[in-house]
Design a protein around this motif. Structure first.
Motif, PDB file in Angstrom:
ATOM      1  N   LYS A 154       0.842  -1.200   0.000  1.00 50.26           N
ATOM      2  CA  LYS A 154       0.000   0.000   0.000  1.00 50.26           C
ATOM      3  C   LYS A 154       0.879   1.253   0.000  1.00 50.26           C
ATOM      4  O   LYS A 154       0.667   2.168  -0.802  1.00 50.26           O
ATOM      5  CB  LYS A 154      -0.926   0.004   1.218  1.00 50.26           C
ATOM      6  N   ILE A 178      -4.275   5.836  -5.684  1.00 55.59           N
ATOM      7  CA  ILE A 178      -5.238   4.747  -5.502  1.00 55.59           C
ATOM      8  C   ILE A 178      -5.969   4.954  -4.178  1.00 55.59           C
ATOM      9  O   ILE A 178      -5.350   5.254  -3.161  1.00 55.59           O
ATOM     10  CB  ILE A 178      -4.531   3.372  -5.551  1.00 55.59           C
ATOM     11  N   ASN A 179      -7.282   4.816  -4.206  1.00 54.88           N
ATOM     12  CA  ASN A 179      -8.043   4.977  -2.965  1.00 54.88           C
ATOM     13  C   ASN A 179      -8.083   3.647  -2.213  1.00 54.88           C
ATOM     14  O   ASN A 179      -7.740   2.596  -2.760  1.00 54.88           O
ATOM     15  CB  ASN A 179      -9.452   5.536  -3.231  1.00 54.88           C
ATOM     16  N   GLN A 201     -10.521   1.647  -1.162  1.00 54.40           N
ATOM     17  CA  GLN A 201     -11.398   0.590  -1.679  1.00 54.40           C
ATOM     18  C   GLN A 201     -10.782  -0.073  -2.914  1.00 54.40           C
ATOM     19  O   GLN A 201     -10.770  -1.301  -3.020  1.00 54.40           O
ATOM     20  CB  GLN A 201     -12.770   1.165  -2.008  1.00 54.40           C
ATOM     21  N   SER A 202     -10.251   0.722  -3.821  1.00 60.35           N
ATOM     22  CA  SER A 202      -9.617   0.174  -5.020  1.00 60.35           C
ATOM     23  C   SER A 202      -8.399  -0.671  -4.649  1.00 60.35           C
ATOM     24  O   SER A 202      -8.162  -1.721  -5.242  1.00 60.35           O
ATOM     25  CB  SER A 202      -9.197   1.291  -5.971  1.00 60.35           C
ATOM     26  N   PHE A 203      -7.656  -0.174  -3.668  1.00 62.76           N
ATOM     27  CA  PHE A 203      -6.482  -0.936  -3.222  1.00 62.76           C
ATOM     28  C   PHE A 203      -6.899  -2.294  -2.680  1.00 62.76           C
ATOM     29  O   PHE A 203      -6.279  -3.311  -2.998  1.00 62.76           O
ATOM     30  CB  PHE A 203      -5.680  -0.167  -2.160  1.00 62.76           C
ATOM     31  N   GLU A 204      -7.914  -2.329  -1.831  1.00 55.62           N
ATOM     32  CA  GLU A 204      -8.374  -3.594  -1.239  1.00 55.62           C
ATOM     33  C   GLU A 204      -8.783  -4.592  -2.325  1.00 55.62           C
ATOM     34  O   GLU A 204      -8.417  -5.764  -2.269  1.00 55.62           O
ATOM     35  CB  GLU A 204      -9.547  -3.344  -0.274  1.00 55.62           C
ATOM     36  N   ILE A 205      -9.514  -4.117  -3.309  1.00 55.86           N
ATOM     37  CA  ILE A 205      -9.951  -4.991  -4.407  1.00 55.86           C
ATOM     38  C   ILE A 205      -8.736  -5.492  -5.180  1.00 55.86           C
ATOM     39  O   ILE A 205      -8.606  -6.689  -5.453  1.00 55.86           O
ATOM     40  CB  ILE A 205     -10.940  -4.249  -5.339  1.00 55.86           C
ATOM     41  N   PHE A 206      -7.856  -4.562  -5.528  1.00 57.91           N
ATOM     42  CA  PHE A 206      -6.668  -4.925  -6.297  1.00 57.91           C
ATOM     43  C   PHE A 206      -5.791  -5.919  -5.524  1.00 57.91           C
ATOM     44  O   PHE A 206      -5.336  -6.918  -6.072  1.00 57.91           O
ATOM     45  CB  PHE A 206      -5.860  -3.662  -6.637  1.00 57.91           C
TER      46      PHE A 206
END
Length: 186
Positions: free
Chosen positions: A143, A152-153, A155-160
């Motif tokens: 991260k 990158i926000n 939520q996008s990071f968690e998904i990625f």
């Protein structure tokens, strides 16, 4: 290692990247001769990029007075036939030179670690283990790294992260162990 220099400005801290010394290690291996202190000193001059006679003279003076701290990096990454040469050079330094400290980075899974422990037992070898990254450490490291590189926000990071880790788990056996090494996480 640099803390040593800060504490004692007289010290010369020399870092040798063994991966950059492969041709020199090859020459030593091909010579087939016993490794002498002069050979090791020339190897260190080359690795430290000592180009003129004055640097070499000061280095020898510092070595004679015990003001050299040597850091050897990358022994786990060099050819296995060169590893005994490096071990022998360290023995020569430990026996015949007045070197203050020798720091060596070795991967915990490398067989050379056991050889080194046995070879340097009489020199009171201290070794430190770096604990591998836990999954939360891996995630935090990625991260921080990616936030510097791309916007990158959360939520996008968690998904990625979940997608990437899931994909890697399917492709690489023991991915947790692999990503436990900080450099592999990057």
């Amino acid at each position: 290692v640099q803390a040593q220099k800060t504490q004692n400005p007289k010290l010369w801290v020399i870092k040798i990247e063994l991966n950059n010394m492969l041709s020199e290690l090859n020459l030593i291996e091909m010579s087939g001769q016993n490794i002498k202190l002069e050979t090791v000193i020339e190897f260190l001059h080359y690795g430290a990029n000592h180009q003129d006679i004055l640097e070499k003279m000061i280095f020898k003076h510092q070595l004679k007075n015990g003001n050299i701290v040597l850091y050897l990096d990358g022994i786990s990454e060099i050819c296995s036939s060169y590893k005994p040469i490096v071990v022998e050079m360290i023995k020569v330094l430990a026996n015949k030179a007045k070197i203050r400290k020798i720091w060596i980075s070795v991967r915990s899974y490398d067989s050379i670690l056991k050889i080194m422990k046995n070879s340097f037992e009489k020199f009171c070898l201290k070794h430190y283990n770096v604990e591998p990254f836990a999954e939360t450490d891996q995630k935090q490291c990625l991260k921080k790294f990616w936030k510097k590189s791309i916007e990158i926000n959360e939520q996008s990071f968690e998904i990625f992260y979940k997608e990437l880790f899931g994909l890697l788990k399917n492709k690489i056996d023991h991915i947790e162990k692999f990503l436990g090494i900080a450099l592999h996480t990057m």
